[in-house]
Design a protein around this motif. Structure first.
Motif, short mmCIF file in Angstrom:
data_model
loop_
_atom_site.label_atom_id
_atom_site.label_comp_id
_atom_site.label_asym_id
_atom_site.label_seq_id
_atom_site.Cartn_x
_atom_site.Cartn_y
_atom_site.Cartn_z
N GLY A 206 0.80 -1.22 0.00
CA GLY A 206 0.00 0.00 0.00
C GLY A 206 0.83 1.26 0.00
O GLY A 206 0.34 2.31 0.42
N VAL A 207 2.09 1.19 -0.49
CA VAL A 207 2.96 2.37 -0.44
C VAL A 207 2.99 3.13 -1.76
O VAL A 207 3.67 4.17 -1.85
CB VAL A 207 4.41 1.96 -0.05
N LYS A 208 2.30 2.67 -2.78
CA LYS A 208 2.37 3.33 -4.08
C LYS A 208 2.02 4.81 -3.98
O LYS A 208 1.00 5.19 -3.42
CB LYS A 208 1.42 2.63 -5.07
N GLY A 209 2.91 5.65 -4.54
CA GLY A 209 2.69 7.09 -4.51
C GLY A 209 3.15 7.76 -3.23
O GLY A 209 3.13 8.99 -3.13
N MET A 210 3.56 6.98 -2.22
CA MET A 210 4.00 7.55 -0.94
C MET A 210 5.48 7.91 -1.01
O MET A 210 6.29 7.16 -1.55
CB MET A 210 3.77 6.55 0.19
N ALA A 211 5.85 9.06 -0.49
CA ALA A 211 7.25 9.47 -0.47
C ALA A 211 7.99 8.70 0.62
O ALA A 211 7.42 8.37 1.67
CB ALA A 211 7.35 10.97 -0.21
N ARG A 212 9.27 8.44 0.37
CA ARG A 212 10.07 7.70 1.34
C ARG A 212 10.10 8.38 2.71
O ARG A 212 9.92 7.70 3.74
CB ARG A 212 11.50 7.53 0.80
N PRO A 213 10.30 9.72 2.82
CA PRO A 213 10.30 10.35 4.15
C PRO A 213 8.98 10.15 4.89
O PRO A 213 8.96 10.00 6.11
CB PRO A 213 10.55 11.83 3.83
N GLU A 214 7.86 10.14 4.15
CA GLU A 214 6.57 9.93 4.80
C GLU A 214 6.48 8.53 5.39
O GLU A 214 6.01 8.33 6.52
CB GLU A 214 5.44 10.14 3.79
N LEU A 215 6.95 7.52 4.63
CA LEU A 215 6.93 6.15 5.14
C LEU A 215 7.85 6.01 6.34
O LEU A 215 7.50 5.37 7.34
CB LEU A 215 7.34 5.18 4.03
N LEU A 216 9.04 6.62 6.26
CA LEU A 216 9.96 6.55 7.39
C LEU A 216 9.36 7.18 8.65
O LEU A 216 9.53 6.66 9.76
CB LEU A 216 11.27 7.26 7.04
N GLN A 217 8.65 8.29 8.49
CA GLN A 217 8.03 8.94 9.64
C GLN A 217 6.97 8.04 10.28
O GLN A 217 6.89 7.93 11.51
CB GLN A 217 7.40 10.27 9.20
N LYS A 218 6.19 7.37 9.46
CA LYS A 218 5.17 6.44 9.98
C LYS A 218 5.84 5.30 10.74
O LYS A 218 5.36 4.88 11.81
CB LYS A 218 4.31 5.90 8.84
N LEU A 219 6.93 4.78 10.18
CA LEU A 219 7.63 3.67 10.83
C LEU A 219 8.23 4.12 12.16
O LEU A 219 8.17 3.37 13.15
CB LEU A 219 8.73 3.14 9.91
N ARG A 220 8.80 5.32 12.19
CA ARG A 220 9.38 5.80 13.44
C ARG A 220 8.33 5.96 14.53
O ARG A 220 8.58 5.70 15.70
CB ARG A 220 10.09 7.14 13.21
N LEU A 221 7.14 6.41 14.14
CA LEU A 221 6.09 6.66 15.12
C LEU A 221 5.45 5.38 15.65
O LEU A 221 5.16 5.27 16.84
CB LEU A 221 5.01 7.56 14.52
N ARG A 222 5.24 4.39 14.76
CA ARG A 222 4.45 3.23 15.16
C ARG A 222 5.08 1.88 14.87
O ARG A 222 4.63 0.86 15.38
CB ARG A 222 3.07 3.27 14.48
N GLY A 223 6.14 1.89 14.07
CA GLY A 223 6.69 0.61 13.64
C GLY A 223 7.24 -0.24 14.76
O GLY A 223 6.97 -1.43 14.85
N GLU A 224 8.04 0.36 15.65
CA GLU A 224 8.65 -0.42 16.72
C GLU A 224 7.58 -1.02 17.65
O GLU A 224 7.70 -2.16 18.09
CB GLU A 224 9.63 0.43 17.53
N ASN A 225 6.53 -0.26 17.93
CA ASN A 225 5.49 -0.78 18.81
C ASN A 225 4.74 -1.95 18.14
O ASN A 225 4.36 -2.92 18.81
CB ASN A 225 4.50 0.33 19.19
N GLU A 226 4.54 -1.85 16.81
CA GLU A 226 3.92 -2.96 16.10
C GLU A 226 4.78 -4.22 16.20
O GLU A 226 4.27 -5.32 16.40
CB GLU A 226 3.68 -2.60 14.63
#
Length: 459
Positions: A206-226
């Motif tokens: 589901g990342v099509k069209g998403m910028a890399r910095p935006e994905l990285l920000q999402k991962l930093r906020l919630r990725g580790e807890n997931e």
């Protein structure tokens, strides 16, 4: 403008290249710098780079190794190497890897700087355009395909996500970085002590069209807890939709308090269904790992009343670092609590009744609590209840009630400014005078002295 990164372990050389070369004249801008290959890869995972200018001879990851990694992860990036004349064998290896050009450090003189950049700019223009599909990204840096991969790094205090278009690129340097610079025994020890989440790769849809910095920000906020809640032993690859990283409803205060009370209680120690309910509720709420850990450590003060305290000793070497590891530890505590309670060979039903009575005391500590009434609530005779309670908890019923009342009073004295008479009532004592007498017998201090000392210590 082409975004340029300069990599050199010599700070003065690096700053000289950045400041004296006429980058803007040739449509270039230095947007980042790094002192070694590892740092360069970390920064490239966070920001776009069009041209990499790197030294070949660096400690740790060499320039050649950096070039290989960049070629694997970021095919569109142009690369130029910095070198001394005596490193020409390395230059030939770099050219075979596809670098655009090389600059000898003796060329870095004022009258030659413009010609160097002109040469590089000309070669970039003449180089065949790379297909964005080769890198899985559009020309604007957003993902062209619907899939991307992210590798989580957890080494020491470092927490970092690396994003790439293939699983191999995301984890390419995981093992080598973990063992870099170590001898074999040290490397083996590092792998043994590795954080359980380090090196896990996540396939993201589901990342099509998403910028890399935006994905990285999402991962930093919630990725580790997931990962904290979803990690399983032996599973090193996960698959998520990017929607899992979207902002979710935070747990309400009521839900958090209810969960904390559930874990602080003793019912789950003897009731498997209660344990499963609490575990499922915890996994569903997904509190931040630090908040959950604090909640469970506070609850341990209550568990210690029913367990061997040695079972509750934690240090950095055995502290659970995932929810799955916490569940295993909690299961061990359940087993240990039952074994501790069964020192006198009581049945599980009797142990459960005593724990139920202990929970009732904590929940109604500001009320008048008499042994016959509590024994009746758990369907036991007064004398048998008294004996069982002492054998299972290690304290008489009266001692347990007193200790719970004093602990509550201490918390209220530390954390509120309410008058002592109010605290006495809230802790189950009929009047301030009797409360002060019992408090002094238990702690060696009057309530006001206790509050004054702890307020002073806090300030």
């Amino acid at each position: 403008m082409l975004k340029v990164m300069v990599v050199d372990d010599d700070y003065l050389v690096r700053q000289g290249i950045i400041r004296v070369m006429p980058w803007a004249r040739y449509g270039m801008e230095v947007t980042s710098e790094a002192s070694n290959g590892e740092e360069a890869l970390e920064k490239m995972a966070e920001a776009e780079v069009d041209l990499l200018v790197t030294d070949l001879a660096m400690p740790g990851m060499s320039g050649l190794e950096l070039i290989k990694r960049v070629r694997e992860r970021y095919p569109p990036v142009h690369m130029v190497v910095l070198t001394f004349h005596h490193e020409f064998e390395l230059v030939k290896d770099a050219l075979r890897l596809g670098v655009l050009d090389y600059i000898t450090k003796v060329e870095l003189e004022d009258d030659r700087l413009a010609s160097i950049l002109e040469r590089i700019s000309d070669r970039i223009r003449r180089q065949p355009a790379r297909s964005p599909a080769d890198a899985g990204r559009n020309a604007d840096g957003s993902f062209e395909t619907d899939e991307a991969y992210a590798c989580f790094r957890a080494r020491g205090q470092e927490r970092r996500w690396i994003v790439a278009e293939t699983a191999e690129a995301a984890e390419a340097d995981d093992a080598s970085r973990a063992d870099s610079g170590r001898d074999a025994p040290s490397a083996a020890a590092a792998r043994r002590d590795r954080h359980p989440l380090d090196g896990i790769v996540v396939k993201l849809r589901g990342v099509k069209g998403m910028a890399r910095p935006e994905l990285l920000q999402k991962l930093r906020l919630r990725g580790e807890n997931e990962l904290f809640y979803g990690a399983e032993d032996g599973v090193r690859q996960h698959e998520w939709t990017v929607a899992i990283l979207e902002e979710e409803r935070a747990a309400s205060r009521e839900e958090i308090v209810r969960l904390g009370l559930g874990w602080s209680g003793l019912e789950w120690l003897t009731d498997a269904e209660a344990f499963e309910r609490l575990s499922a509720c915890t996994a569903a709420l997904k509190l931040p790992a630090a908040q959950l850990e604090q909640m469970l450590y506070v609850a341990m003060e209550e568990w210690a009343k029913a367990c061997d305290p040695e079972l509750l000793r934690f240090d950095e070497s055995n502290r659970p670092q995932t929810w799955g590891a916490w569940v295993k530890r909690l299961q061990d505590i359940r087993s240990g609590a039952m074994a501790y309670a069964n020192r006198e060979a009581y049945s599980p039903a009797i142990v459960a009744s005593i724990f139920k009575a202990a929970d009732y005391v904590k929940q109604h500590i500001n009320e008048d609590l008499q042994l016959p009434d509590i024994a009746l609530k758990v369907n036991m005779s007064r004398s048998y209840f008294s004996k069982c309670f002492r054998d299972i908890t290690g304290r008489t019923f009266q001692e347990y009630v007193r200790d719970c009342r004093i602990e509550r009073a201490q918390r209220l004295l530390r954390h509120t400014s309410k008058p002592v008479s109010w605290i006495a009532s809230e802790s189950g004592y009929p009047n301030e005078r009797y409360f002060s007498k019992v408090f002094r017998e238990a702690t060696g201090e009057l309530p006001r002295d206790y509050r004054r000392k702890h307020l002073k210590s806090h300030n």
